[in-house]
Design a protein around this motif. Structure first.
Motif, mmCIF file in Angstrom:
data_model
loop_
_atom_site.group_PDB
_atom_site.id
_atom_site.type_symbol
_atom_site.label_atom_id
_atom_site.label_comp_id
_atom_site.label_asym_id
_atom_site.label_seq_id
_atom_site.Cartn_x
_atom_site.Cartn_y
_atom_site.Cartn_z
ATOM 1 N N LEU A 1 22.664 48.702 53.462
ATOM 2 C CA LEU A 1 22.061 47.726 52.408
ATOM 3 C C LEU A 1 21.516 46.421 53.598
ATOM 4 O O LEU A 1 20.871 45.856 52.318
ATOM 5 C CB LEU A 1 22.999 48.401 51.743
ATOM 6 N N ILE A 2 22.969 46.270 54.206
ATOM 7 C CA ILE A 2 22.709 44.528 54.373
ATOM 8 C C ILE A 2 21.495 44.628 55.456
ATOM 9 O O ILE A 2 19.990 43.620 55.005
ATOM 10 C CB ILE A 2 23.520 44.237 55.042
ATOM 11 N N ALA A 3 20.668 45.190 56.629
ATOM 12 C CA ALA A 3 19.351 45.054 56.548
ATOM 13 C C ALA A 3 18.394 46.255 55.293
ATOM 14 O O ALA A 3 17.255 44.993 55.995
ATOM 15 C CB ALA A 3 19.214 46.726 57.627
ATOM 16 N N SER A 4 18.086 46.740 54.432
ATOM 17 C CA SER A 4 17.869 46.729 54.028
ATOM 18 C C SER A 4 17.470 45.508 52.904
ATOM 19 O O SER A 4 16.333 45.125 52.087
ATOM 20 C CB SER A 4 17.670 47.579 52.575
ATOM 21 N N GLY A 5 17.656 44.433 52.141
ATOM 22 C CA GLY A 5 17.993 43.724 51.352
ATOM 23 C C GLY A 5 18.700 44.837 50.098
ATOM 24 O O GLY A 5 18.025 44.306 49.162
ATOM 25 N N ALA A 6 19.277 45.933 49.754
ATOM 26 C CA ALA A 6 19.132 46.496 48.539
ATOM 27 C C ALA A 6 18.294 47.287 48.210
ATOM 28 O O ALA A 6 18.264 47.915 47.431
ATOM 29 C CB ALA A 6 20.250 45.717 48.004
ATOM 30 N N ARG A 7 16.937 46.982 48.931
ATOM 31 C CA ARG A 7 16.015 47.777 48.803
ATOM 32 C C ARG A 7 15.703 49.320 49.321
ATOM 33 O O ARG A 7 15.243 49.212 50.633
ATOM 34 C CB ARG A 7 14.448 46.969 49.106
ATOM 35 N N ALA A 8 17.125 49.744 49.008
ATOM 36 C CA ALA A 8 17.021 51.098 49.684
ATOM 37 C C ALA A 8 16.011 52.301 49.438
ATOM 38 O O ALA A 8 16.028 52.661 48.539
ATOM 39 C CB ALA A 8 18.399 51.581 49.562
#
Length: 298
Positions: free
Chosen positions: A39-46
């Motif tokens: 989630l950190i890597a994606s900015g919560a754009r999972a």
């Protein structure tokens, strides 16, 4: 009706045994760090599908690795007061069956990992090899530095979770790995201080046992300082945008350091237990702060 109740009772007992075998609270924390890494890597754009595969892979791999560790360490667990009621020492499941079940889960978890990407598979495999081969088999019964090596295994879920999104290692993924590794050492050393008699009885060479309680406290202080440094490095890597992580994470770390520093003059079991309980949510808080910063993108 009685037959149905018996089936339910046996199912509940089996589930209880497996939860004990897989050290469910510890495993859930590691699964959490893996999810947060993604989630950190994606900015919560999972991507829901990738996230679903990741959760499944993390659970299977971590349960499998933990079960193998429990089987190999069952003789030690049988000696220590706080662990002798675990599933294998109390005879709820045989060592052979625990190994078999755990290995099946491990292989399944790694198979799911490769479906996500190569680096998630590598993270899962390294977590297993470091925890079982380097930590459990080669060093745990021989040297107090074992937990330092083992800490890297604990960091692999966060590392793998981050790479499930970006597809390759990068500096930020390594920061997450190292924060978990350093946290785990401070956490373990305070557990050892609290349960010192147990570890002495089992003959496990942990830092507070081999070098003394003061050395265990100093080691925890050094690792907390390094965690504070990693929070600052993460702030820089994000382009000076992780303000919440920097401010709140620094405040938490400094508070911990202040308490730990007072323990250099002496630490009671009660004080050691308090720090152990404070350290428990520390890791989760740091990861949540990182996610908030990534979402806000300030």
């Amino acid at each position: 009706m009685r037959s149905y109740q018996n089936i339910l009772q046996r199912s509940y007992s089996a589930l209880e045994i497996l939860m004990d075998l897989f050290k469910i609270r510890q495993s859930i924390l590691l699964i959490f760090t893996g999810i947060m890494g993604y989630l950190i890597a994606s900015g919560a754009r999972a991507d829901p599908l990738v996230l679903g595969y990741l959760v499944l892979s993390l659970a299977l791999t971590i349960f499998g690795t933990t079960g193998v560790n429990m089987a190999l360490d069952s003789d030690i667990d049988g000696v220590m007061s706080r662990t002798r009621r675990r599933a294998i020492p109390r005879g709820a499941i045989s060592r052979r069956r625990a190994l078999a079940v755990s290995q099946v889960l491990l292989v399944a978890g790694l198979w799911v990992a490769i479906m996500i990407n190569f680096w998630v598979f590598i993270a899962g495999l390294l977590g297993f090899l470091i925890d079982i081969l380097i930590y459990t088999i080669l060093t745990k019964r021989r040297t107090w530095t074992s937990v330092i090596y083992g800490g890297f295994a604990g960091g692999m879920p966060a590392f793998g979770g981050y790479m499930a999104y970006i597809g390759h290692p990068n500096p930020e993924s390594l920061v997450l790995l190292l924060i978990v590794a350093l946290w785990s050492n401070a956490h373990i050393w305070y557990i050892v201080i609290y349960n010192r008699e147990d570890y002495e009885k089992a003959g496990i060479p942990m830092l507070p046992i081999v070098k003394g309680v003061r050395a265990g406290v100093m080691g925890s202080i050094m690792h907390t300082i390094l965690m504070l440094a990693l929070v600052a490095i993460y702030f820089i890597l994000t382009g000076y945008r992780a303000w919440i992580t920097l401010i709140v994470g620094s405040a938490l770390s400094i508070r911990l350091l202040t308490i730990m520093w007072s323990h250099l003059k002496g630490v009671s079991k009660r004080d050691a237990y308090k720090i152990f309980k404070v350290l428990s949510p520390y890791l989760a808080i740091i990861f949540i702060l990182m996610l908030i910063d990534r979402i806000l993108g300030i």
